[in-house]
Write a protein that holds these residues in place. Structure first.
Motif, PDB file in Angstrom:
ATOM      1  N   THR A 163       0.814  -1.219   0.000  1.00  0.00           N
ATOM      2  CA  THR A 163       0.000   0.000   0.000  1.00  0.00           C
ATOM      3  C   THR A 163       0.845   1.265   0.000  1.00  0.00           C
ATOM      4  O   THR A 163       0.335   2.347  -0.269  1.00  0.00           O
ATOM      5  N   GLY A 164       2.129   1.125   0.346  1.00  0.00           N
ATOM      6  CA  GLY A 164       2.987   2.294   0.482  1.00  0.00           C
ATOM      7  C   GLY A 164       2.840   2.982   1.825  1.00  0.00           C
ATOM      8  O   GLY A 164       3.466   4.022   2.060  1.00  0.00           O
ATOM      9  N   TYR A 165       2.045   2.405   2.724  1.00  0.00           N
ATOM     10  CA  TYR A 165       1.757   3.058   4.005  1.00  0.00           C
ATOM     11  C   TYR A 165       2.916   2.858   4.982  1.00  0.00           C
ATOM     12  O   TYR A 165       3.377   1.732   5.200  1.00  0.00           O
ATOM     13  N   LEU A 166       3.358   3.951   5.587  1.00  0.00           N
ATOM     14  CA  LEU A 166       4.450   3.926   6.545  1.00  0.00           C
ATOM     15  C   LEU A 166       3.934   4.282   7.934  1.00  0.00           C
ATOM     16  O   LEU A 166       3.338   5.342   8.132  1.00  0.00           O
ATOM     17  N   ILE A 167       4.162   3.387   8.893  1.00  0.00           N
ATOM     18  CA  ILE A 167       3.898   3.672  10.296  1.00  0.00           C
ATOM     19  C   ILE A 167       5.227   4.098  10.894  1.00  0.00           C
ATOM     20  O   ILE A 167       6.122   3.277  11.092  1.00  0.00           O
ATOM     21  N   LYS A 168       5.383   5.381  11.163  1.00  0.00           N
ATOM     22  CA  LYS A 168       6.674   5.905  11.592  1.00  0.00           C
ATOM     23  C   LYS A 168       7.088   5.394  12.955  1.00  0.00           C
ATOM     24  O   LYS A 168       8.277   5.242  13.236  1.00  0.00           O
ATOM     25  N   SER A 169       6.126   5.137  13.827  1.00  0.00           N
ATOM     26  CA  SER A 169       6.424   4.584  15.151  1.00  0.00           C
ATOM     27  C   SER A 169       5.242   3.735  15.591  1.00  0.00           C
ATOM     28  O   SER A 169       4.091   4.170  15.494  1.00  0.00           O
ATOM     29  N   ILE A 170       5.525   2.533  16.079  1.00  0.00           N
ATOM     30  CA  ILE A 170       4.442   1.642  16.503  1.00  0.00           C
ATOM     31  C   ILE A 170       4.118   1.781  17.989  1.00  0.00           C
ATOM     32  O   ILE A 170       3.361   0.981  18.540  1.00  0.00           O
ATOM     33  N   GLU A 171       4.661   2.813  18.637  1.00  0.00           N
ATOM     34  CA  GLU A 171       4.458   2.967  20.079  1.00  0.00           C
ATOM     35  C   GLU A 171       2.992   3.160  20.459  1.00  0.00           C
ATOM     36  O   GLU A 171       2.601   2.854  21.586  1.00  0.00           O
ATOM     37  N   GLN A 172       2.179   3.666  19.535  1.00  0.00           N
ATOM     38  CA  GLN A 172       0.783   3.931  19.873  1.00  0.00           C
ATOM     39  C   GLN A 172      -0.142   2.761  19.583  1.00  0.00           C
ATOM     40  O   GLN A 172      -1.363   2.888  19.736  1.00  0.00           O
ATOM     41  N   ILE A 173       0.416   1.616  19.189  1.00  0.00           N
ATOM     42  CA  ILE A 173      -0.452   0.467  18.942  1.00  0.00           C
ATOM     43  C   ILE A 173      -1.132   0.054  20.256  1.00  0.00           C
ATOM     44  O   ILE A 173      -0.486   0.001  21.309  1.00  0.00           O
ATOM     45  N   PRO A 174      -2.444  -0.197  20.254  1.00  0.00           N
ATOM     46  CA  PRO A 174      -3.122  -0.629  21.483  1.00  0.00           C
ATOM     47  C   PRO A 174      -2.506  -1.930  22.004  1.00  0.00           C
ATOM     48  O   PRO A 174      -2.495  -2.943  21.317  1.00  0.00           O
ATOM     49  N   LEU A 175      -2.002  -1.886  23.233  1.00  0.00           N
ATOM     50  CA  LEU A 175      -1.274  -3.008  23.823  1.00  0.00           C
ATOM     51  C   LEU A 175      -2.043  -3.589  24.995  1.00  0.00           C
ATOM     52  O   LEU A 175      -2.470  -2.857  25.896  1.00  0.00           O
ATOM     53  N   THR A 176      -2.202  -4.912  24.984  1.00  0.00           N
ATOM     54  CA  THR A 176      -2.797  -5.626  26.106  1.00  0.00           C
ATOM     55  C   THR A 176      -1.686  -6.315  26.887  1.00  0.00           C
ATOM     56  O   THR A 176      -0.929  -7.116  26.329  1.00  0.00           O
ATOM     57  N   LEU A 177      -1.579  -5.994  28.172  1.00  0.00           N
ATOM     58  CA  LEU A 177      -0.548  -6.548  29.043  1.00  0.00           C
ATOM     59  C   LEU A 177      -1.214  -7.063  30.313  1.00  0.00           C
ATOM     60  O   LEU A 177      -1.968  -6.324  30.957  1.00  0.00           O
ATOM     61  N   ASP A 178      -0.964  -8.339  30.626  1.00  0.00           N
ATOM     62  CA  ASP A 178      -1.596  -8.973  31.795  1.00  0.00           C
ATOM     63  C   ASP A 178      -3.112  -8.859  31.737  1.00  0.00           C
ATOM     64  O   ASP A 178      -3.784  -8.620  32.754  1.00  0.00           O
ATOM     65  N   GLY A 179      -3.664  -8.999  30.549  1.00  0.00           N
ATOM     66  CA  GLY A 179      -5.109  -9.019  30.368  1.00  0.00           C
ATOM     67  C   GLY A 179      -5.795  -7.672  30.351  1.00  0.00           C
ATOM     68  O   GLY A 179      -7.024  -7.604  30.255  1.00  0.00           O
ATOM     69  N   ALA A 180      -5.029  -6.583  30.454  1.00  0.00           N
ATOM     70  CA  ALA A 180      -5.631  -5.248  30.488  1.00  0.00           C
ATOM     71  C   ALA A 180      -4.928  -4.335  29.499  1.00  0.00           C
ATOM     72  O   ALA A 180      -3.754  -4.533  29.161  1.00  0.00           O
ATOM     73  N   ARG A 181      -5.662  -3.329  29.045  1.00  0.00           N
ATOM     74  CA  ARG A 181      -5.069  -2.335  28.148  1.00  0.00           C
ATOM     75  C   ARG A 181      -3.976  -1.575  28.899  1.00  0.00           C
ATOM     76  O   ARG A 181      -4.193  -1.090  30.018  1.00  0.00           O
ATOM     77  N   HIS A 182      -2.796  -1.489  28.280  1.00  0.00           N
ATOM     78  CA  HIS A 182      -1.637  -0.887  28.946  1.00  0.00           C
ATOM     79  C   HIS A 182      -1.339   0.485  28.361  1.00  0.00           C
ATOM     80  O   HIS A 182      -1.191   0.637  27.150  1.00  0.00           O
ATOM     81  N   HIS A 183      -1.246   1.485  29.234  1.00  0.00           N
ATOM     82  CA  HIS A 183      -0.865   2.842  28.847  1.00  0.00           C
ATOM     83  C   HIS A 183       0.315   3.260  29.715  1.00  0.00           C
ATOM     84  O   HIS A 183       0.229   3.236  30.934  1.00  0.00           O
ATOM     85  N   ASP A 184       1.404   3.645  29.090  1.00  0.00           N
ATOM     86  CA  ASP A 184       2.539   4.142  29.859  1.00  0.00           C
ATOM     87  C   ASP A 184       3.449   4.931  28.933  1.00  0.00           C
ATOM     88  O   ASP A 184       3.641   4.567  27.760  1.00  0.00           O
ATOM     89  N   SER A 185       4.029   5.990  29.457  1.00  0.00           N
ATOM     90  CA  SER A 185       4.880   6.861  28.637  1.00  0.00           C
ATOM     91  C   SER A 185       6.257   6.256  28.379  1.00  0.00           C
ATOM     92  O   SER A 185       6.992   6.748  27.527  1.00  0.00           O
ATOM     93  N   ASP A 186       6.618   5.174  29.108  1.00  0.00           N
ATOM     94  CA  ASP A 186       7.959   4.612  28.949  1.00  0.00           C
ATOM     95  C   ASP A 186       8.009   3.447  27.967  1.00  0.00           C
ATOM     96  O   ASP A 186       9.009   2.732  27.883  1.00  0.00           O
ATOM     97  N   VAL A 187       6.941   3.229  27.202  1.00  0.00           N
ATOM     98  CA  VAL A 187       6.883   2.095  26.276  1.00  0.00           C
ATOM     99  C   VAL A 187       7.894   2.270  25.144  1.00  0.00           C
ATOM    100  O   VAL A 187       7.964   3.324  24.508  1.00  0.00           O
ATOM    101  N   ASN A 188       8.682   1.223  24.913  1.00  0.00           N
ATOM    102  CA  ASN A 188       9.603   1.171  23.778  1.00  0.00           C
ATOM    103  C   ASN A 188       9.441  -0.164  23.060  1.00  0.00           C
ATOM    104  O   ASN A 188       9.328  -1.210  23.708  1.00  0.00           O
TER     105      ASN A 188
END
Length: 328
Positions: A163-188
């Motif tokens: 498609t030519g589509y570029l995701i410049k950073s995947i840090e904002q992908i919705p992440l499930t950690l330990d069964g719950a949605r995870h939000h944190d500024s230190d995600v790498n």
């Protein structure tokens, strides 16, 4: 002043203007030349259509090919700091000169001709191409230059050539950690590896002082953590196992060891390589993985291989090389 004198003065002014313009143009061209990577372009006859092991030759920084261990290597590829190839494309990461650090990600076809170029912040770190060659990912260090410290930050991108589509950073992908949605500024995130369907992928996520293996889905744009203490995953050709580096010590001289994880049973086992491996291993086939270690005799790195079932002994595959990728 007579007319000939006026004409003479006008001619001198025009000449001076042209000389100044020429000098400015020369300066601009020179500056642009200095901004280009120092590495050579690929030779016209070099490509990834021939079977063999492709890798970065550390002596000159160019991509080389070797049909079998012990045979002479063919050097003629582009200059890269990180490299990977699969299917119809290759990915070459080059560090650009200047400050702040920037990386040029070059997408290449099988003849090593540039298809697309993306410039991103940071230092080249990881490069991966999906088995079909249609989806690519790269990771750069934007702060620091080692995973073995708390003071680092990464940026990982995914490029879909379909498609030519570029995701410049995947840090904002919705992440499930330990069964719950995870939000944190230190995600790498770092070290993406792709499944054969060009949709499922695996990567490392670091957050709150721990690393996790995550499974991602491009179509639904979601990710879930599967297991702790997994870094730089590499999916086997059969899609059943993950080779990865596991932190086994707090000793900064030897923190990691290579393991293989069975994705069905979630059981893991160490490989025969006992040296600390700071690399994203590459599968040569369903039974063998390759990786780079600090080189002997003053070389920057050598490529070694070992059996994926943990038996046997590691073998020196290619001296003076890194970024291995098997074709054919």
């Amino acid at each position: 002043m007579n007319p000939p004198s006026r004409r003479l003065r006008l001619a001198l002014v025009i000449t001076a203007v042209l000389l100044l313009a020429g000098g400015s143009l020369g300066y601009v061209l020179h500056a642009r030349h200095r901004e280009r990577p120092s590495g050579q372009q690929a030779d016209a006859s070099f490509g990834t259509s021939e079977p063999g092991l492709y890798f970065r030759d550390t002596a000159g920084g160019r991509i080389a090919r070797q049909v079998d261990p012990g045979l002479p290597r063919v050097t003629g590829g582009p200059s890269c700091d990180r490299f990977h190839t699969a299917g119809d494309h290759a990915l070459c990461l080059r560090k650009l000169p200047g400050v702040p650090a920037r990386t040029e990600a070059l997408v290449l076809d099988r003849r090593m001709r540039e298809v697309r170029t993306v410039t991103v912040p940071g230092i080249p770190n990881r490069a991966r191409v999906s088995p079909s060659g249609q989806v690519l990912s790269w990771t750069t260090f934007t702060t620091g230059d080692s995973y073995n410290t708390a003071a680092f930050s990464t940026r990982t991108a995914i490029l879909d050539l379909r498609t030519g589509y570029l995701i410049k950073s995947i840090e904002q992908i919705p992440l499930t950690l330990d069964g719950a949605r995870h939000h944190d500024s230190d995600v790498n995130y770092w070290g993406v590896t792709f499944a054969a369907d060009d949709n499922r992928f695996y990567a490392t996520v670091s957050t709150r002082g721990a690393t996790h293996l995550v499974e991602g889905d491009l179509h639904t744009w979601s990710a879930k953590a599967l297991r702790e203490n997994v870094e730089c995953p590499s999916l086997s050709p059969d899609g059943a196992r993950i080779a990865f580096k596991k932190k086994v010590s707090d000793d900064p001289r030897s923190p990691w060891r290579l393991y293989v994880l069975d994705l069905t049973t979630m059981r893991e086992h160490p490989l025969a390589e006992r040296h600390s491996v700071d690399d994203q291993a590459a599968w040569l086939d369903d039974t063998t993985v390759a990786y780079a270690l600090p080189g002997r005799d003053g070389r920057a790195s050598d490529i070694w291989s070992t059996r994926a079932d943990g038996t046997g002994e590691p073998a020196l595959l290619t001296p003076g090389g890194s970024s291995p990728a098997r074709v054919g």
